[in-house]
Design a protein around this motif. Structure first.
Motif, PDB file in Angstrom:
ATOM      1  N   SER A 115       5.030   8.298  33.150  1.00 43.03           N
ATOM      2  CA  SER A 115       5.640   9.553  33.594  1.00 43.03           C
ATOM      3  C   SER A 115       6.599   9.351  34.770  1.00 43.03           C
ATOM      4  CB  SER A 115       4.547  10.544  33.982  1.00 43.03           C
ATOM      5  OG  SER A 115       3.880  10.102  35.154  1.00 43.03           O
ATOM      6  N   LEU A 116       6.788   8.110  35.194  1.00 41.77           N
ATOM      7  CA  LEU A 116       7.616   7.833  36.373  1.00 41.77           C
ATOM      8  C   LEU A 116       9.098   7.775  36.013  1.00 41.77           C
ATOM      9  CD1 LEU A 116       5.461   4.961  37.934  1.00 41.77           C
ATOM     10  CD2 LEU A 116       5.412   7.376  38.547  1.00 41.77           C
ATOM     11  N   LYS A 117       9.912   8.298  36.921  1.00 35.95           N
ATOM     12  CA  LYS A 117      11.365   8.149  36.773  1.00 35.95           C
ATOM     13  C   LYS A 117      11.738   6.691  37.037  1.00 35.95           C
ATOM     14  CE  LYS A 117      13.591  12.362  36.649  1.00 35.95           C
ATOM     15  NZ  LYS A 117      12.580  13.226  36.085  1.00 35.95           N
ATOM     16  N   PRO A 118      12.784   6.144  36.369  1.00 26.82           N
ATOM     17  CA  PRO A 118      13.245   4.775  36.674  1.00 26.82           C
ATOM     18  C   PRO A 118      13.537   4.635  38.166  1.00 26.82           C
ATOM     19  CG  PRO A 118      14.399   5.663  34.760  1.00 26.82           C
ATOM     20  CD  PRO A 118      13.595   6.794  35.335  1.00 26.82           C
ATOM     21  N   ILE A 171      17.189  10.335  43.871  1.00 22.33           N
ATOM     22  CA  ILE A 171      16.584  11.663  44.058  1.00 22.33           C
ATOM     23  C   ILE A 171      15.960  11.766  45.449  1.00 22.33           C
ATOM     24  CG2 ILE A 171      14.710  13.183  43.290  1.00 22.33           C
ATOM     25  CD1 ILE A 171      15.227  12.068  40.422  1.00 22.33           C
ATOM     26  N   ILE A 172      15.240  10.693  45.870  1.00 23.37           N
ATOM     27  CA  ILE A 172      14.568  10.697  47.181  1.00 23.37           C
ATOM     28  C   ILE A 172      15.582  10.857  48.305  1.00 23.37           C
ATOM     29  CG2 ILE A 172      13.263   9.268  48.821  1.00 23.37           C
ATOM     30  CD1 ILE A 172      11.835   8.091  46.256  1.00 23.37           C
ATOM     31  N   ARG A 173      16.679  10.135  48.207  1.00 19.86           N
ATOM     32  CA  ARG A 173      17.702  10.202  49.266  1.00 19.86           C
ATOM     33  C   ARG A 173      18.366  11.577  49.302  1.00 19.86           C
ATOM     34  NH1 ARG A 173      18.462   5.553  51.954  1.00 19.86           N
ATOM     35  NH2 ARG A 173      17.739   3.614  50.981  1.00 19.86           N
ATOM     36  N   GLN A 174      18.379  12.271  48.161  1.00 21.22           N
ATOM     37  CA  GLN A 174      18.922  13.638  48.132  1.00 21.22           C
ATOM     38  C   GLN A 174      17.933  14.627  48.729  1.00 21.22           C
ATOM     39  OE1 GLN A 174      19.757  14.117  43.958  1.00 21.22           O
ATOM     40  NE2 GLN A 174      21.770  13.126  44.066  1.00 21.22           N
ATOM     41  N   ILE A 175      16.627  14.381  48.481  1.00 21.96           N
ATOM     42  CA  ILE A 175      15.588  15.316  48.957  1.00 21.96           C
ATOM     43  C   ILE A 175      15.353  15.185  50.457  1.00 21.96           C
ATOM     44  CG2 ILE A 175      13.096  15.816  48.863  1.00 21.96           C
ATOM     45  CD1 ILE A 175      13.191  15.090  45.888  1.00 21.96           C
ATOM     46  N   ARG A 192       5.609  16.591  48.582  1.00 17.11           N
ATOM     47  CA  ARG A 192       5.277  17.207  47.298  1.00 17.11           C
ATOM     48  C   ARG A 192       6.495  17.293  46.387  1.00 17.11           C
ATOM     49  NH1 ARG A 192       2.084  20.294  50.807  1.00 17.11           N
ATOM     50  NH2 ARG A 192       3.502  22.069  50.821  1.00 17.11           N
ATOM     51  N   LYS A 193       7.649  17.546  47.001  1.00 14.29           N
ATOM     52  CA  LYS A 193       8.883  17.641  46.211  1.00 14.29           C
ATOM     53  C   LYS A 193       9.246  16.278  45.608  1.00 14.29           C
ATOM     54  CE  LYS A 193      13.421  19.796  46.311  1.00 14.29           C
ATOM     55  NZ  LYS A 193      14.479  20.424  47.139  1.00 14.29           N
ATOM     56  N   ILE A 194       9.053  15.197  46.394  1.00 10.90           N
ATOM     57  CA  ILE A 194       9.325  13.840  45.886  1.00 10.90           C
ATOM     58  C   ILE A 194       8.404  13.546  44.703  1.00 10.90           C
ATOM     59  CG2 ILE A 194       9.146  11.367  46.415  1.00 10.90           C
ATOM     60  CD1 ILE A 194       9.963  12.135  49.341  1.00 10.90           C
ATOM     61  N   LEU A 195       7.126  13.850  44.852  1.00 10.77           N
ATOM     62  CA  LEU A 195       6.154  13.625  43.774  1.00 10.77           C
ATOM     63  C   LEU A 195       6.535  14.428  42.533  1.00 10.77           C
ATOM     64  CD1 LEU A 195       3.421  12.548  42.711  1.00 10.77           C
ATOM     65  CD2 LEU A 195       2.322  14.498  43.803  1.00 10.77           C
ATOM     66  N   LYS A 196       6.927  15.679  42.755  1.00 15.05           N
ATOM     67  CA  LYS A 196       7.234  16.573  41.632  1.00 15.05           C
ATOM     68  C   LYS A 196       8.461  16.105  40.855  1.00 15.05           C
ATOM     69  CE  LYS A 196       7.485  21.480  40.586  1.00 15.05           C
ATOM     70  NZ  LYS A 196       7.447  22.846  41.124  1.00 15.05           N
ATOM     71  N   GLU A 197       9.486  15.626  41.570  1.00 20.04           N
ATOM     72  CA  GLU A 197      10.757  15.319  40.904  1.00 20.04           C
ATOM     73  C   GLU A 197      10.876  13.867  40.435  1.00 20.04           C
ATOM     74  OE1 GLU A 197      14.298  16.838  42.613  1.00 20.04           O
ATOM     75  OE2 GLU A 197      13.342  18.692  43.310  1.00 20.04           O
ATOM     76  N   PRO A 238       4.628   9.291  47.075  1.00 25.22           N
ATOM     77  CA  PRO A 238       5.314   8.761  48.259  1.00 25.22           C
ATOM     78  C   PRO A 238       4.332   8.310  49.342  1.00 25.22           C
ATOM     79  CG  PRO A 238       5.438  11.142  48.220  1.00 25.22           C
ATOM     80  CD  PRO A 238       4.686  10.747  46.990  1.00 25.22           C
ATOM     81  N   ARG A 239       4.688   7.225  50.009  1.00 22.78           N
ATOM     82  CA  ARG A 239       3.944   6.769  51.187  1.00 22.78           C
ATOM     83  C   ARG A 239       4.978   6.406  52.241  1.00 22.78           C
ATOM     84  NH1 ARG A 239       1.508   1.684  52.583  1.00 22.78           N
ATOM     85  NH2 ARG A 239       1.795   0.875  50.474  1.00 22.78           N
ATOM     86  N   VAL A 240       4.874   7.011  53.399  1.00 26.91           N
ATOM     87  CA  VAL A 240       5.881   6.783  54.437  1.00 26.91           C
ATOM     88  C   VAL A 240       5.333   5.850  55.505  1.00 26.91           C
ATOM     89  CG1 VAL A 240       5.268   8.796  55.842  1.00 26.91           C
ATOM     90  CG2 VAL A 240       7.588   7.900  55.941  1.00 26.91           C
ATOM     91  N   VAL A 241       6.172   4.926  55.955  1.00 21.99           N
ATOM     92  CA  VAL A 241       5.820   4.056  57.076  1.00 21.99           C
ATOM     93  C   VAL A 241       6.948   4.129  58.100  1.00 21.99           C
ATOM     94  CG1 VAL A 241       4.372   2.471  55.758  1.00 21.99           C
ATOM     95  CG2 VAL A 241       6.809   2.022  55.903  1.00 21.99           C
ATOM     96  N   ARG A 242       6.573   3.941  59.347  1.00 24.75           N
ATOM     97  CA  ARG A 242       7.549   4.062  60.426  1.00 24.75           C
ATOM     98  C   ARG A 242       8.385   2.788  60.567  1.00 24.75           C
ATOM     99  NH1 ARG A 242       7.507   7.570  64.239  1.00 24.75           N
ATOM    100  NH2 ARG A 242       5.348   8.125  63.770  1.00 24.75           N
TER     101      ARG A 242
END
Length: 631
Positions: free
Chosen positions: A67-70, A77-81, A119-124, A129-133
């Motif tokens: 179900s993952l986008k390429p 998409i992430i950089r747009q969100i 949630r938006k990243i997961l949805k689209e 997503p996992r964020v690190v500093r």
């Protein structure tokens, strides 16, 4: 185990909205991982929270790989969100875990209000997503750890699956008892190691080394053998007397989890690698090779403060801030279903410092406390932090005014960063003239790790970093010394300066070169901000020796000490006698028993006696190899 998974899967399906298509459910360490074909339908965080509460498990939602986008499309998409303000520095995909790791300077912006951006990243995209500093100072240690863990992700997934099955195995014994065996660190400082046992579980708390004598804990006694009978290892912080021998456990057969906070993991790896490198250079026998550090790293499971986690069939662990060094934790164990609660303080500081908030005293329940007694003696009182800072600033100013250099031997983790913060603020507020502060040895790398975890620092520092745009660690006042030629340049310069260098007791490291070059000039000052053990060069100088023997290139020479010698107490990461007593008084839930460890014999006994007399709480100061039964 398969029956339990089927039962849980059925509960998951029944608890989630009907439109969510669950593909699989499996244990992964202390987590329950739910694979779904359409993760977009689970973008509502409240659904997952309710599921976790109902199952009393920590839940991770992952997408079915199909179900993952390429990856290229998902990154776009992430950089747009994600708003540009987040300042993303890199995005990489972990296909094994169906995760996208987003490295950003401002993780909070990537997460979004209430997790909305997540949630938006997961949805689209379907990717979790996992964020690190992005650390403002690049840490080789952190980069190496991230890279290594990604390279062994398939093996690590199998390790976590096996750990998950062990945690969720059936409880075999209905007996109810709790006991602790003291394998090291009882009536002594060093080689901390304690075995917490119930009828169904064995938890090893700490596995340190006595660095001065290279003494290990008593790892050969029947209670702990074979090592693969241990369910979990819990490490409170990264100092070697608490974690130095964790790789030895793996060398001799342990293959279970190591629970610790994220900063403790990174600092532990840094200090363990340095430990075996120094031992090898000095020609002493090393207790393990570097590949055992990597093996231990594969088994590390990081937990943040305040997160309740199952670590054995009948034991839950929660970490709380200990205020000692970066990531240091008080380990609180909830045993059975409300049967017993016991906490190990590790090393702690019950005072707000430049770096950390004071140690936590608020626990849901606490029947027993095992606490340090390093400064538990009746005369162990330290100056206030304010006095210590004023004293240091005065000494620096007096030395600079004479055109001299200030040499501060310091331990790489904790003390160095405290001193750096004091000097940075003093220079910024004009209390000290603008002079360079040179940082040498492992201090720079340890400081880089501090910059990666501002959420573990105190509220004032976080406010400076996040809201005022001031990060004291990356001040222009600090100059890294990263080569022998740069070191020589600092020594040869006629300009006044401050030098902070390892090691803290003058028993090796780059500080030796500075001392040898600067000791003869009375304009210069050496300032001790940490404990100097008997037998070390630092202790001799502190006692007033005017000539000290030195070995240079195999030749013995005598160095004359004409420089000013000062000791500034008050920068310790340990609580003094007053703070130890006040800590017990401040506990939200008064324990029935208190055990004193991690102190010389007289101090452990003295503190235990005083707690009993003052608070009428049962106390003990056990010896190594003793076992205490709590219920």
């Amino acid at each position: 185990m398969m029956d339990k998974i089927k039962e849980i899967k059925q509960k998951v399906i029944e608890s989630l909205p009907k439109k969510v298509k669950v593909k699989d459910v499996e244990f992964e360490g202390p987590f329950l991982v739910v694979y779904v074909k359409n993760p977009q339908e689970l973008a509502n965080a409240d659904i997952v929270k309710k599921l976790a509460k109902d199952l009393r498990k920590r839940i991770i939602i992952r997408a079915d790989p199909k179900s993952l986008k390429p990856k290229e499309e998902a990154e776009k998409i992430i950089r747009q969100i994600v708003p540009e303000d987040a300042k993303i520095t890199s995005i990489f995909f972990d296909e094994e875990y169906c995760e996208v790791i987003i490295e950003a300077e401002k993780p909070g912006v990537v997460i979004g209000k209430g997790g909305s951006t997540f949630r938006k990243i997961l949805k689209e995209t379907g990717w979790s997503p996992r964020v690190v500093r992005t650390p403002p100072l690049k840490s080789k240690t952190i980069e190496s750890i991230r890279s290594y863990l990604l390279s062994v992700r398939e093996e690590r997934k199998e390790i976590l699956k096996r750990i998950g099955e062990s945690i969720n195995r059936p409880i075999l014994h209905a007996d109810k008892w709790v006991r602790v065996t003291f394998l090291g660190g009882a009536r002594e400082v060093g080689r901390s190691c304690y075995l917490l046992q119930t009828p169904n579980s064995k938890i090893l708390v700490e596995c340190g080394i006595n660095v001065s004598g290279n003494q290990p804990p008593y790892l050969y006694i029947p209670e702990i053998q074979p090592l693969d009978s241990i369910d979990a290892v819990v490490i409170t912080h990264a100092h070697l007397d608490h974690c130095g021998l964790v790789p030895v456990l793996f060398k001799y057969g342990y293959r279970g989890p190591v629970y610790l906070t994220p900063p403790t993991r990174d600092l532990m790896v840094l200090l363990q690698l340095d430990f075996i490198e120094v031992a090898s250079r000095e020609g002493t026998t090393i207790p393990y090779e570097s590949h055992w550090i990597r093996t231990a790293l594969k088994h590390c499971i990081t937990l943040d403060y305040g997160v309740v986690t199952d670590i054995a069939p009948d034991v839950r662990l929660t970490f709380y801030n200990a205020g000692h060094i970066l990531g240091s934790a008080i380990a609180h164990f909830h045993i059975g279903e409300g049967l017993y609660n016991i906490a190990f303080t590790g090393d702690f500081k019950f005072e707000r410092t430049r770096l950390f908030d004071k140690a936590e005293t608020n626990f849901p329940r606490l029947e027993a406390l095992i606490m340090e007694a390093t400064y538990g003696g009746s005369q162990d009182f330290q100056p206030s932090r304010k006095e210590a800072e004023e004293n240091l600033i005065r000494i620096v100013n007096e030395t600079i005014s004479k055109g001299g250099k200030v040499l501060i031997p310091a331990f790489a983790v904790g003390r160095s960063q405290e001193v750096m913060i004091v000097l940075e603020e003093a220079i910024r507020t004009k209390k000290i003239d603008e002079v360079p502060v040179y940082i040498d040895g492992m201090i720079y790398e340890a400081t880089a790790i501090h910059t990666a975890y501002p959420e573990y620092l105190n509220a004032h520092l976080r406010d400076l970093i996040f809201h005022q745009g001031i990060n004291p660690f990356i001040s222009e006042s600090f100059v890294r010394v990263d080569s022998p030629s740069k070191r020589q340049e600092v020594i040869d310069s006629s300009e006044p300066c401050v030098i902070i260098s390892t090691s803290g007791m003058l028993n090796g490291g780059p500080v030796m070169e500075y001392f040898r070059a600067l000791a003869g000039d009375e304009k210069n000052t050496i300032v001790f901000v940490g404990y100097q053990a008997e037998g070390t060069l630092g202790r001799r100088i502190q006692k007033g020796w005017k000539e000290v023997p030195f070995t240079v290139d195999g030749r013995r020479e005598v160095v004359k000490v004409n420089m000013r010698v000062e000791t500034v107490d008050g920068f310790s990461g340990h609580s003094d006698r007053r703070q130890l007593m006040n800590y017990v008084k401040a506990l939200s839930d008064k324990p029935e028993k208190i055990i004193t460890v991690h102190g010389e014999e007289s101090k452990c006994i003295d503190l235990a006696s005083s707690i009993y007399k003052t608070y009428k709480i049962e106390t003990r100061a056990p010896m190594n190899l003793e076992t205490i039964r709590f219920i």
